[in-house]
Design a protein around this motif. Structure first.
Motif, PDB file in Angstrom:
ATOM      1  N   ILE A   1       0.945  -1.200  -0.087  1.00 22.62           N
ATOM      2  CA  ILE A   1       0.093  -0.132  -0.036  1.00 22.62           C
ATOM      3  C   ILE A   1       0.929   1.240   0.088  1.00 22.62           C
ATOM      4  CG2 ILE A   1      -1.698   1.347   1.308  1.00 22.62           C
ATOM      5  CD1 ILE A   1      -3.053  -1.196  -0.022  1.00 22.62           C
ATOM      6  N   PHE A   2       2.061   1.166   0.746  1.00 24.90           N
ATOM      7  CA  PHE A   2       2.724   2.307   0.849  1.00 24.90           C
ATOM      8  C   PHE A   2       3.685   2.701  -0.525  1.00 24.90           C
ATOM      9  CE2 PHE A   2       7.377   3.428   1.309  1.00 24.90           C
ATOM     10  CZ  PHE A   2       7.290   4.575   1.554  1.00 24.90           C
ATOM     11  N   THR A   3       3.974   1.633  -0.964  1.00 24.40           N
ATOM     12  CA  THR A   3       4.541   1.652  -2.424  1.00 24.40           C
ATOM     13  C   THR A   3       3.603   2.483  -3.316  1.00 24.40           C
ATOM     14  OG1 THR A   3       5.970  -0.254  -1.987  1.00 24.40           O
ATOM     15  CG2 THR A   3       5.684   0.458  -4.138  1.00 24.40           C
ATOM     16  N   TYR A   4       2.365   1.867  -3.519  1.00 26.06           N
ATOM     17  CA  TYR A   4       1.232   2.319  -4.511  1.00 26.06           C
ATOM     18  C   TYR A   4       1.193   3.884  -4.144  1.00 26.06           C
ATOM     19  CZ  TYR A   4      -0.185  -2.203  -6.397  1.00 26.06           C
ATOM     20  OH  TYR A   4      -0.486  -3.335  -7.003  1.00 26.06           O
ATOM     21  N   TYR A   5       1.120   4.260  -2.863  1.00 27.46           N
ATOM     22  CA  TYR A   5       0.804   5.680  -2.582  1.00 27.46           C
ATOM     23  C   TYR A   5       1.883   6.701  -2.909  1.00 27.46           C
ATOM     24  CZ  TYR A   5      -4.145   5.140  -0.956  1.00 27.46           C
ATOM     25  OH  TYR A   5      -5.464   5.106  -1.066  1.00 27.46           O
ATOM     26  N   VAL A   6       3.282   6.207  -3.024  1.00 30.81           N
ATOM     27  CA  VAL A   6       4.396   6.921  -3.440  1.00 30.81           C
ATOM     28  C   VAL A   6       4.316   7.117  -4.872  1.00 30.81           C
ATOM     29  CG1 VAL A   6       6.755   6.933  -3.704  1.00 30.81           C
ATOM     30  CG2 VAL A   6       5.887   6.299  -1.485  1.00 30.81           C
TER      31      VAL A   6
ATOM     32  N   ASP B   1      -8.574  11.769   0.744  1.00 32.56           N
ATOM     33  CA  ASP B   1      -7.365  11.346   1.228  1.00 32.56           C
ATOM     34  C   ASP B   1      -6.811   9.918   1.016  1.00 32.56           C
ATOM     35  OD1 ASP B   1      -9.044  10.318   2.963  1.00 32.56           O
ATOM     36  OD2 ASP B   1      -8.430  11.424   4.555  1.00 32.56           O
ATOM     37  N   TYR B   2      -7.459   9.207   0.132  1.00 31.30           N
ATOM     38  CA  TYR B   2      -7.105   7.673  -0.218  1.00 31.30           C
ATOM     39  C   TYR B   2      -7.542   7.279  -1.649  1.00 31.30           C
ATOM     40  CZ  TYR B   2     -12.072   6.156   0.456  1.00 31.30           C
ATOM     41  OH  TYR B   2     -13.268   5.896  -0.084  1.00 31.30           O
ATOM     42  N   ILE B   3      -7.260   6.343  -1.945  1.00 39.75           N
ATOM     43  CA  ILE B   3      -7.553   5.904  -3.556  1.00 39.75           C
ATOM     44  C   ILE B   3      -8.664   4.893  -3.214  1.00 39.75           C
ATOM     45  CG2 ILE B   3      -6.683   5.180  -5.699  1.00 39.75           C
ATOM     46  CD1 ILE B   3      -3.882   6.234  -5.006  1.00 39.75           C
ATOM     47  N   GLU B   4      -9.780   4.943  -3.828  1.00 41.89           N
ATOM     48  CA  GLU B   4     -10.892   4.042  -3.551  1.00 41.89           C
ATOM     49  C   GLU B   4     -10.590   2.751  -4.101  1.00 41.89           C
ATOM     50  OE1 GLU B   4     -15.543   3.363  -4.965  1.00 41.89           O
ATOM     51  OE2 GLU B   4     -14.471   5.590  -4.992  1.00 41.89           O
ATOM     52  N   GLY B   5     -10.041   2.684  -5.323  1.00 45.54           N
ATOM     53  CA  GLY B   5      -9.695   1.269  -5.912  1.00 45.54           C
ATOM     54  C   GLY B   5      -8.523   0.757  -5.634  1.00 45.54           C
ATOM     55  N   ILE B   6      -7.816   1.245  -4.441  1.00 46.71           N
ATOM     56  CA  ILE B   6      -6.555   0.344  -3.775  1.00 46.71           C
ATOM     57  C   ILE B   6      -6.843  -0.049  -2.406  1.00 46.71           C
ATOM     58  CG2 ILE B   6      -4.259   0.432  -3.272  1.00 46.71           C
ATOM     59  CD1 ILE B   6      -3.610   2.406  -5.328  1.00 46.71           C
ATOM     60  N   LYS B   7      -7.011  -1.459  -2.177  1.00 45.71           N
ATOM     61  CA  LYS B   7      -7.557  -1.903  -0.961  1.00 45.71           C
ATOM     62  C   LYS B   7      -6.733  -2.950  -0.468  1.00 45.71           C
ATOM     63  CE  LYS B   7     -12.533  -0.876  -1.850  1.00 45.71           C
ATOM     64  NZ  LYS B   7     -13.972  -1.430  -1.883  1.00 45.71           N
ATOM     65  N   LYS B   8      -6.440  -2.699   0.879  1.00 48.64           N
ATOM     66  CA  LYS B   8      -5.703  -3.947   1.636  1.00 48.64           C
ATOM     67  C   LYS B   8      -7.083  -4.732   2.235  1.00 48.64           C
ATOM     68  CE  LYS B   8      -3.576  -4.357   6.268  1.00 48.64           C
ATOM     69  NZ  LYS B   8      -3.095  -3.695   7.316  1.00 48.64           N
ATOM     70  N   LEU B   9      -6.810  -6.020   1.848  1.00 51.18           N
ATOM     71  CA  LEU B   9      -7.804  -6.841   2.299  1.00 51.18           C
ATOM     72  C   LEU B   9      -7.456  -7.812   3.610  1.00 51.18           C
ATOM     73  CD1 LEU B   9      -8.675  -8.494  -1.281  1.00 51.18           C
ATOM     74  CD2 LEU B   9      -9.915  -6.803  -0.115  1.00 51.18           C
ATOM     75  N   SER B  10      -6.232  -7.734   3.617  1.00 45.76           N
ATOM     76  CA  SER B  10      -5.542  -8.521   4.853  1.00 45.76           C
ATOM     77  C   SER B  10      -4.245  -8.273   4.816  1.00 45.76           C
ATOM     78  CB  SER B  10      -5.700  -9.993   4.792  1.00 45.76           C
ATOM     79  OG  SER B  10      -4.936 -10.647   3.981  1.00 45.76           O
TER      80      SER B  10
ATOM     81  N   ASP C   1       7.700   6.634   6.911  1.00 47.83           N
ATOM     82  CA  ASP C   1       7.712   6.811   8.389  1.00 47.83           C
ATOM     83  C   ASP C   1       6.448   6.055   8.869  1.00 47.83           C
ATOM     84  OD1 ASP C   1       7.347   7.980  10.950  1.00 47.83           O
ATOM     85  OD2 ASP C   1       7.605   9.836  10.442  1.00 47.83           O
ATOM     86  N   GLU C   2       6.779   5.120   9.816  1.00 50.66           N
ATOM     87  CA  GLU C   2       5.770   4.010  10.547  1.00 50.66           C
ATOM     88  C   GLU C   2       4.871   4.890  11.019  1.00 50.66           C
ATOM     89  OE1 GLU C   2       6.716  -0.561  11.157  1.00 50.66           O
ATOM     90  OE2 GLU C   2       8.204   0.885  11.991  1.00 50.66           O
ATOM     91  N   SER C   3       5.221   6.002  11.825  1.00 57.21           N
ATOM     92  CA  SER C   3       4.423   6.616  12.621  1.00 57.21           C
ATOM     93  C   SER C   3       3.419   7.361  11.974  1.00 57.21           C
ATOM     94  CB  SER C   3       5.375   7.463  13.427  1.00 57.21           C
ATOM     95  OG  SER C   3       5.870   8.868  12.856  1.00 57.21           O
TER      96      SER C   3
ATOM     97  N   ASP D   1      -1.351   4.660   8.930  1.00 51.74           N
ATOM     98  CA  ASP D   1      -2.462   4.281   9.582  1.00 51.74           C
ATOM     99  C   ASP D   1      -3.537   3.796   8.432  1.00 51.74           C
ATOM    100  OD1 ASP D   1      -5.011   3.782  11.043  1.00 51.74           O
ATOM    101  OD2 ASP D   1      -4.679   5.304  12.406  1.00 51.74           O
ATOM    102  N   TYR D   2      -3.496   2.695   8.012  1.00 55.01           N
ATOM    103  CA  TYR D   2      -4.327   2.682   6.913  1.00 55.01           C
ATOM    104  C   TYR D   2      -5.990   2.981   7.028  1.00 55.01           C
ATOM    105  CZ  TYR D   2      -6.914  -0.143   3.245  1.00 55.01           C
ATOM    106  OH  TYR D   2      -7.771  -0.276   2.134  1.00 55.01           O
ATOM    107  N   GLU D   3      -6.495   2.489   8.165  1.00 56.59           N
ATOM    108  CA  GLU D   3      -7.716   2.802   8.373  1.00 56.59           C
ATOM    109  C   GLU D   3      -8.119   4.290   8.481  1.00 56.59           C
ATOM    110  OE1 GLU D   3     -10.020   0.540   8.303  1.00 56.59           O
ATOM    111  OE2 GLU D   3      -8.673  -1.221   8.204  1.00 56.59           O
ATOM    112  N   ASN D   4      -7.232   5.178   8.882  1.00 58.99           N
ATOM    113  CA  ASN D   4      -7.608   6.724   8.958  1.00 58.99           C
ATOM    114  C   ASN D   4      -6.766   7.187   7.728  1.00 58.99           C
ATOM    115  OD1 ASN D   4      -9.029   7.097  11.557  1.00 58.99           O
ATOM    116  ND2 ASN D   4      -7.142   5.944  12.155  1.00 58.99           N
ATOM    117  N   HIS D   5      -6.705   6.692   6.623  1.00 57.86           N
ATOM    118  CA  HIS D   5      -5.837   7.224   5.402  1.00 57.86           C
ATOM    119  C   HIS D   5      -4.632   7.934   5.432  1.00 57.86           C
ATOM    120  CE1 HIS D   5     -10.425   7.051   4.099  1.00 57.86           C
ATOM    121  NE2 HIS D   5     -10.023   5.705   4.350  1.00 57.86           N
TER     122      HIS D   5
END
Length: 793
Positions: A162-167, A333-342, A374-376, A379-383
C-alpha cells in the motif's frame, strides 16, 4: 535554454536496462562510457575461500558495469545500471518466465518448458486478474507470501505494498513508473484532491475561450509560468560559464545576471550592470514580461506559439479547479480502488480493461514502509500512508541507499563500485556468493578484465571485434572455452538515433510540416548509412531494423506485413528514393538528393550554382550537434553512421557536429535539461509494447509527467492511438494500432531505428562455477535471475 539570440551558437548537449516491468520503456545509453578501473578488493571482508558455517563463498563476484547515476531507488532509478542495483536489492510482486509469460501462481510455483528444458518458477505473490464486462471493471488481486523478509529482518506485508502504491500515485511523484496513467478508481480524485474530479472535464473549446478572455486566475497562472521559466533560465545561464561553446558570451558578460539580461530583457533601456543584486535583475525581467508568454516564447524558442501547449495545459488546470471549487466535492485522502484486504492481500480496481496494466500495477518493486517512509505516519484505516501527501522528501532521501527484500543488501557506493552483501533473509535462501561488487568498467576493458581477473562477469557490446577478442583468448577459438564462457540472447531493446523536436524545428513549431521535413532531411541520411555501419560493428550479432521498436516484440512490423517499409526511404513527394538495382554508392547519392529536397521544403535557401545551402529558415540552423557516448574514440555502433552523414552534409553546406562523449552521464544531463538536439542511444523495453511512457505528449520533458518523451513528440492522434491500444485485449488489433503509431513517429522524423542486437554476457570460466550460472538465459530472463544459486570456484 533555447533563446533565439543563441540559435546560431547553441551546442546543445544532447542508456542498457534490465526488463523493467514497472516502466514500459527505460532509456539506456549505448554500452560505452569511460571510467577508470578501480581496485576490486572487497572492503566488507577478506577474500578467503568459503565460510564453513554458512557454505558461502567469501570470494567476491565482481561484475563490470557502465557508470552508475546513483539513483538506486525502486521509485527513481532511471538507467539500466541503476535499475540492476534495484533488481538485486528488491523484489517484484510479478513473476515472469523465460518467454515473458506471467507466473500467476508463483507462491506455490509452476514448472514450464523452455528450449526443451523444464524450469521451475516461484515468486513472492500470486496474481489474479478478472474483468467484469457488465460493470466494465478490471480487478487485480494480489496475495503475497507471509514469510518474505526485508534484508533487515522486517517481515513484508500488505502495508508495504500500500505504501509503495501511494508513493507512485502521489501528485508530486516524478519517477519513471506511470501507475497514475491507468484509470484506477479514485486515482484522479486523489491526485486532484476532490471527490468530483473523475466526473468533471474541461473541453478544448473552453480552454480556447478562456485564453481569448483570461480571468484573473488564468492571468496569475500564466504569470507564474513565465516567472518559473525565467527563474529556470537564470540557472541555465549560470551553468554556461566554463563551457567553451558559450565563451563568446560568458567572456563578454562575466556576471551571469548581465548575460541573463542580454538574453531575456525585453526593455531596451534596461541596464542590468547598474543593479548589483542578481535576484533583483531576475525580478525586474520577470516584471517586464508579466503574463506575456508569447514574448517569452519568441525569446526562448523563436516563436510566439512555442509555449502554446504548456499554456493551454495551465489554463485547463485553472478551469478544472474552478469547476471543482463549485462542484460540491470534498477533499480526498485515499484511493478508492486500492484496498488492503488482509496483511497478505491487496486488490486494485480499474475502470475498463488495459492490456499492459498488469505489468505496471502488479510489477512494482515492493519498498519497505519502515525504511523508505515513516511508520508513525501510517494508519491505513485513517488514510495515512507513511508520508505527508505531496511531500516525498522522506522517500527521496533514501535514493542513494536502497533497502529491500532482494538477494543482496546494499552496503555502499565508493570509488565507482557498488558493494553488495548477501541477504541472509532472502526468501529463496541466502546467495552462495556472499559478496557482490558492481564495478564501473568501460566497454572496451570488459573482455580483457574478465580474462585477467580484474572482473568476473560483464555485459560488453556484442560486436564482431569483441567476439573475435573472446575467441582469441579461449584456447579452443570459440566464444565459450577455458577462459571465458559466453551467452548470446536477443536484447529486449533496440538502438536508435534521436532528434529532439523542441530543439530541431522551423519557426518554433515542432509539429509543422516544415519542421518534420527538416528532421527527415537528417533522418534520410542517417538511415542510408545504417547497413554498412551495423554490419561492420556487429556482423551476425545484430540486424538493421526499420521501426522504432524491438524486433523481439510481437508488435514489431515484419517484412511480410502489409505496409512494411524501409525507414526513411521516400522523398519529400512520397516517391521511393531507391531502386532494386542500386549499389551502395548510388543509394548514398540518391539519399543526399532526397535530403536536399527535404531541406528545401523546410525553407532552407539553396544556391544552385554551388550546390550548397546558404541560409536556414527562422528558428532553424546551419549547424546541429549530435551526441554519442563512444568513449571519445568512436567505439559505438552508430558512430560511422554519424561520420558518413557528417561528410555528406558537408557537401551541401550543412554542418553536423559530432560530440563523442567519454562519460555517458553527460547525455543524461543534457536530456534532463532539454538542451539536446540529436543523440545516439538505445532503448530497453518490457514484455508489453505499450508506448505511453516514451511517446505520449504528457511525458514530454518539463511537462509534469515522467520526462521520458525525450523526442518531445506532441501528436494528439498518436496519444489517442496509444490509449486505444491499451484498452484492447486483442493482440492482432493492438499490433495494427501500434503500426499506425510507429508510422506517425517516423513521420515526425524524431526516431531513426538503427539496430536490434544480441546481448553478450561473459563469465570467467576459471573463477565462476559455470554449472551454477542461470540456465537458458533469455531475452526475458537475465543472468542474475537465479543469482542465489551461483558459486565461485
Amino acid at each position: 535554454m533555447k533563446n533565439k539570440k543563441l540559435v546560431a551558437i547553441i551546442a546543445a548537449a544532447v542508456v542498457v536496462v534490465a526488463v523493467v516491468l514497472i516502466a514500459i520503456f527505460v532509456p539506456r545509453s549505448n554500452e560505452t562510457g569511460k571510467n577508470d578501473l578501480v581496485d576490486a578488493t572487497p572492503t566488507q571482508a577478506p577474500a578467503t575461500s568459503t565460510d564453513t558455517t554458512t557454505g558461502q563463498s567469501e570470494k567476491p563476484l565482481v561484475v563490470g558495469y557502465q557508470p552508475f547515476s546513483q539513483k538506486f531507488s525502486p521509485f527513481f532509478a532511471q538507467t539500466g545500471y541503476d535499475q540492476d542495483v534495484v533488481s538485486l536489492t528488491h523484489v517484484q510482486l510479478l513473476t515472469t518466465d523465460r518467454s515473458g509469460g506471467i507466473v500467476y501462481n508463483a507462491i506455490e510455483g509452476e514448472t514450464r518448458t523452455y528450449n526443451g528444458n523444464e524450469h521451475f518458477y516461484n515468486g513472492i505473490a500470486d496474481i489474479k486478474v478478472t474483468y467484469d464486462e457488465k460493470e466494465d471493471i478490471t480487478t487485480y488481486y494480489i496475495k503475497i507470501r507471509d514469510d518474505v523478509k526485508f534484508s533487515d529482518g522486517h517481515v513484508m506485508d500488505a502495508d508495504d505494498i500500500i505504501f509503495t502504491y501511494y508513493v507512485l500515485a502521489d501528485p508530486t511523484y516524478t519517477g519513471y513508473t506511470t501507475l497514475y496513467s491507468y484509470d484506477i478508481i479514485g486515482m484522479k480524485n486523489y491526485r486532484l484532491n476532490n471527490s468530483m474530479a473523475e466526473q468533471i472535464d474541461v473541453t478544448a473549446d473552453e480552454v480556447k475561450a478562456e485564453l481569448a478572455n483570461p480571468s484573473a486566475e488564468t492571468t496569475e497562472a500564466i504569470k507564474q509560468f513565465v516567472a518559473d521559466t525565467l527563474t529556470s533560465e537564470l540557472e541555465w545561464v549560470k551553468s554556461l560559464y566554463g563551457n567553451p561553446s558559450y565563451a563568446e558570451y560568458t567572456e563578454k558578460y562575466p556576471n551571469a545576471k548581465d548575460l541573463f539580461a542580454y538574453f531575456y530583457s525585453i526593455d531596451e533601456n534596461y541596464d542590468s550592470s547598474a543593479v548589483a543584486d542578481e535576484s533583483q535583475v531576475l525580478a525586474d525581467i520577470i516584471a517586464q514580461y508579466g503574463d506575456d508568454w508569447k514574448a517569452l516564447g519568441n525569446n526562448y524558442g523563436g516563436s510566439e506559439t512555442y509555449f502554446q501547449a504548456d499554456i493551454e495545459s495551465k489554463v485547463k488546470d485553472v478551469l478544472l479547479n474552478k469547476k471543482l471549487a463549485v462542484s460540491g466535492g470534498t477533499e480526498v485522502d485515499y484511493i478508492e480502488g486500492i484496498k488492503k484486504l488482509s496483511q497478505t492481500e491487496v486488490e486494485v480496481k480499474c475502470r475498463g480493461f488495459e492490456a499492459p496494466a498488469v505489468y505496471t500495477i502488479c510489477g512494482i518493486w515492493v519498498a519497505p514502509l519502515h525504511y523508505y517512509g515513516d511508520e508513525s505516519m501510517y494508519d491505513y484505516e485513517n488514510h495515512k500512508f507513511g508520508f505527508p501527501k505531496g511531500d516525498l522528501s522522506i522517500i527521496e532521501s533514501k535514493t542513494t541507499q536502497p533497502m529491500g527484500a532482494g538477494p543482496y543488501k546494499f552496503i555502499k557506493y565508493e570509488n565507482k563500485v557498488v558493494y553488495l552483501e548477501a541477504n541472509e533473509n532472502y526468501y529463496k535462501g541466502a546467495p552462495k556468493i556472499k559478496y557482490l561488487q558492481l564495478k564501473e568498467t568501460t566497454d572496451g576493458e570488459m573482455i580483457n578484465g574478465v580474462a585477467t581477473g580484474v572482473i568476473d562477469l560483464a555485459n560488453p557490446s556484442g560486436s564482431v571485434a569483441k567476439m573475435n577478442e573472446i575467441k582469441k583468448i579461449n584456447s579452443n577459438g570459440q566464444l565459450t572455452g577455458d577462459v571465458i564462457t559466453s551467452s548470446l540472447v536477443d536484447n529486449l531493446g533496440y538502438g536508435y538515433i534521436g532528434i529532439n523536436a523542441d530543439n530541431v524545428n522551423v519557426g518554433g513549431d515542432p509539429g509543422s510540416e516544415a519542421s518534420k521535413n527538416l528532421r527527415k532531411a537528417f533522418a534520410t541520411l542517417f538511415a542510408v548509412y545504417r547497413d554498412v555501419a551495423i554490419d561492420s560493428y556487429y556482423a551476425d550479432a545484430a540486424t538493421v531494423i526499420n521501426y522504432p521498436i524491438s524486433s523481439t516484440s510481437w508488435a514489431a512490423p515484419q517484412k511480410t506485413d502489409e505496409g512494411y517499409e524501409v525507414a526513411y526511404s521516400k522523398d519529400v513527394n512520397g516517391n521511393p528514393i531507391y531502386t532494386a538495382d542500386m549499389v551502395a554508392e548510388d543509394k548514398y547519392e540518391a539519399a543526399l538528393q532526397a535530403a536536399i529536397g527535404y531541406f528545401k521544403a523546410a525553407g532552407y535557401t539553396f544556391d544552385e550554382s554551388t550546390g550548397k545551402f546558404v541560409a536556414a529558415p527562422e528558428g532553424a540552423k546551419m549547424k546541429y550537434e549530435v551526441m554519442i557516448p563512444a568513449d571519445g574514440v568512436g567505439d559505438h555502433p552508430a558512430f560511422s553512421i554519424l561520420k558518413d552523414t557528417q561528410a555528406a552534409l558537408e557537401k551541401i553546406g550543412i554542418t553536423l557536429e559530432i560530440n563523442d562523449l567519454t562519460d555517458a552521464n553527460e547525455l543524461w544531463d543534457s536530456i534532463n535539461a532539454n538542451t539536446h538536439e540529436m543523440w545516439a542511444a538505445a532503448w530497453g523495453a518490457t514484455i508489453d509494447p505499450d508506448m505511453y511512457q516514451v511517446y505520449h505528449s504528457s511525458n514530454r520533458i518539463g511537462r509534469g509527467g515522467t520526462d521520458s518523451n525525450s523526442y518531445n513528440i506532441n501528436d494528439p492522434e498518436l496519444d489517442q492511438i496509444i490509449m486505444e491500444a491499451r484498452r484492447s485485449p486483442d493482440q492482432a488489433y493492438r499490433k495494427a494500432l501500434y503500426k499506425r503509431a510507429l508510422d506517425i513517429i517516423l513521420d515526425w522524423g524524431v526516431a531513426i531505428p538503427t539496430y536490434q542486437r544480441q546481448n553478450l554476457v561473459i563469465f570467467s570460466t576459471q573463477r565462476i562455477n559455470t554449472d551454477t550460472i542461470t540456465p537458458d538465459i533469455s531475452t526475458y530472463y537475465e543472468w542474475f535471475r537465479e543469482i542465489e544459486k551461483m558459486e565461485m570456484r
